[in-house]
Design an enzyme around this catalytic site. Structure first.
Site, mmCIF file in Angstrom:
data_model
loop_
_atom_site.group_PDB
_atom_site.id
_atom_site.type_symbol
_atom_site.label_atom_id
_atom_site.label_comp_id
_atom_site.label_asym_id
_atom_site.label_seq_id
_atom_site.Cartn_x
_atom_site.Cartn_y
_atom_site.Cartn_z
ATOM 1 N N ASP A 1 0.868 -1.175 0.000
ATOM 2 C CA ASP A 1 0.000 0.000 0.000
ATOM 3 C C ASP A 1 0.909 1.231 0.000
ATOM 4 O O ASP A 1 1.577 1.515 0.995
ATOM 5 C CB ASP A 1 -0.886 -0.024 1.247
ATOM 6 N N HIS A 2 0.906 1.957 -1.109
ATOM 7 C CA HIS A 2 1.844 3.082 -1.257
ATOM 8 C C HIS A 2 1.493 4.267 -0.366
ATOM 9 O O HIS A 2 2.260 5.222 -0.262
ATOM 10 C CB HIS A 2 1.888 3.524 -2.722
ATOM 11 N N ARG A 3 0.338 4.227 0.294
ATOM 12 C CA ARG A 3 0.018 5.290 1.253
ATOM 13 C C ARG A 3 0.834 5.131 2.533
ATOM 14 O O ARG A 3 1.106 6.110 3.229
ATOM 15 C CB ARG A 3 -1.480 5.254 1.603
#
Length: 430
Positions: A399-401
């Protein structure tokens, strides 16, 4: 007088289910607590107990029917409703003028079994609530999850005895849809014959979960290859020993241990993002979901406390869990609480496989089929050689967040190093 029995609340966020079996027939005499139906909801089969003692008068559902919470499923003749006195007491309390929280008397404790679903009982245990103290609002005195939450809230309010709260007048921010509506499909029958197959329980739950995950999580993947030659030799040496103990020694078992070790070293992978509070929730437990392919669709049961279990224990537990999942005998609790997931398509011959993260987790590991391939070994000083090695593809989705590529690479390298060297894997086990 006939009593109607409606589908009770089966857990938070569950609004409907599919009837798997009806355990009674018209004319059967049942007692309160007898199992009368089996309903599948959110990938788990749930047994529904009767809230009444009486005779089955009419059955309004059949296997494969989709039913919603609150829908009438059966009616009973001569039914004895659980705890009628409690119901009268509730009605009297409603008519009384409100009193300060600290002056409220404790509700009377009921005797005997309390009708409640497995999910509601689990919630009561988590909140420290005695079900016999809870006022039921479900049919036939059934205690629902909302009843338990309401009781827990009143209990906390009574302890704290805060001043009367002023209702908020601020308008709530309008919730945004997590995905745009799909455009209307064309009439496919214009071009030829078609068949329509209902999107049933497991496939429907998968479609909903994958849509949520893909729309909410910006996916990034990191690919690598692990040399499984040494680990495969170890697996073959101990395969019969593990099978004699009731387990099955597979690459997934070793991946579970390697992943748990990597999660301890890199805790941001064992997390969830709370967008409402703007916080990253770091979990101090290591429950890993393992994707299991079944004839009805994909199900992800959870292996709990992987970091505390040996290879032998995991081999036995994973084998039993997979068998239980394929027999559709997993409970809702066995499908919840995962902090990380692994999916292995190697037994089907799959290669580099890019999975979708299991929301609200922040990472998932995809394993492909190991195959003998030419590999370059050695170094510049001593020279290089091309030798056959058992290589297995890995794909890590993040999850790039919450995570970046700079996080994914060392996490993946940790897993690769552990799988390539069994001695290091066992030395790192905690």
């Amino acid at each position: 007088m006939a009593k109607a029995f409606k589908l009770p609340d089966l857990g938070e966020g569950i609004h409907e289910g599919e009837v798997l079996s009806v355990r009674v027939a018209v004319g059967d005499h049942v007692k309160e607590g007898d199992i009368i139906l089996e309903v599948e909801t959110d990938k788990a089969a749930v047994e529904i107990p009767s809230p009444y003692t009486g005779v089955v008068e009419e059955i309004l559902v059949k296997p494969v029917d989709t039913i919603k919470v609150g829908q009438v499923m059966l009616t009973f003749a001569g039914a004895e409703e659980a705890a009628p006195a409690k119901k009268e007491k509730v009605e009297k309390k409603v008519a009384e003028p409100p009193r300060p929280v600290e002056m409220k008397a404790e509700p009377a404790r009921r005797e005997g079994p309390v009708p409640a679903s497995p999910a509601t009982r689990r919630l009561a245990r988590e909140l420290g609530v005695d079900l016999r103290m809870v006022t039921p609002t479900g049919p036939g005195g059934l205690v629902t999850a909302e009843d338990v939450k309401a009781f827990a809230g009143k209990k906390e309010e009574a302890v704290e005895a805060p001043p009367a709260a002023v209702p908020e007048e601020r308008p709530r921010e309008e919730a945004r849809p997590f995905a745009p509506p799909a455009p209307k499909l064309p009439d496919f029958s214009r071009w030829g014959p078609i068949d329509r197959v209902p999107l049933r329980s497991i496939r429907k739950a998968t479609a909903k979960q994958m849509t949520l995950a893909w729309s909410q999580i910006p996916h990034v993947n990191n690919q690598d290859v692990v040399d499984m030659t040494k680990l495969e030799a170890f697996r073959k040496r101990h395969k019969a020993e593990i099978e004699a103990k009731g387990g099955k020694l597979t690459p997934t078992v070793f991946a579970l241990k390697a992943a748990a070790t990597a999660l301890k070293a890199y805790p941001n992978f064992n997390a969830s993002l709370d967008t409402e509070t703007g916080e990253i929730v770091l979990k101090r437990y290591f429950h890993i979901g393992v994707a299991v392919s079944t004839p009805d669709g994909l199900i992800v049961p959870v292996v709990r406390d992987v970091d505390r279990k040996s290879i032998v224990e995991l081999s036995i537990e994973l084998k039993e869990l997979i068998e239980k999942t394929r027999a559709r005998k997993t409970s809702l609790e066995e499908l919840q609480g995962g902090t990380f997931s692994i999916t292995n398509v190697g037994n089907m011959g799959g290669g580099h496989f890019v999975p979708i993260i299991n929301y609200p987790q922040v990472a998932i590991l995809g394993m492909g089929a190991a195959a003998m391939q030419p590999a370059v070994t050695g170094n510049e000083k001593d020279g290089y050689q091309i030798v056959p090695r058992l290589l297995m593809p890995l794909v890590l989705c993040i999850d790039h967040r919450v995570l970046d590529g700079a996080d994914a690479i060392p996490f993946m390298r940790k897993i690769v190093e552990l799988l390539e060297d069994p001695e290091q894997l066992f030395m790192m086990m905690t």
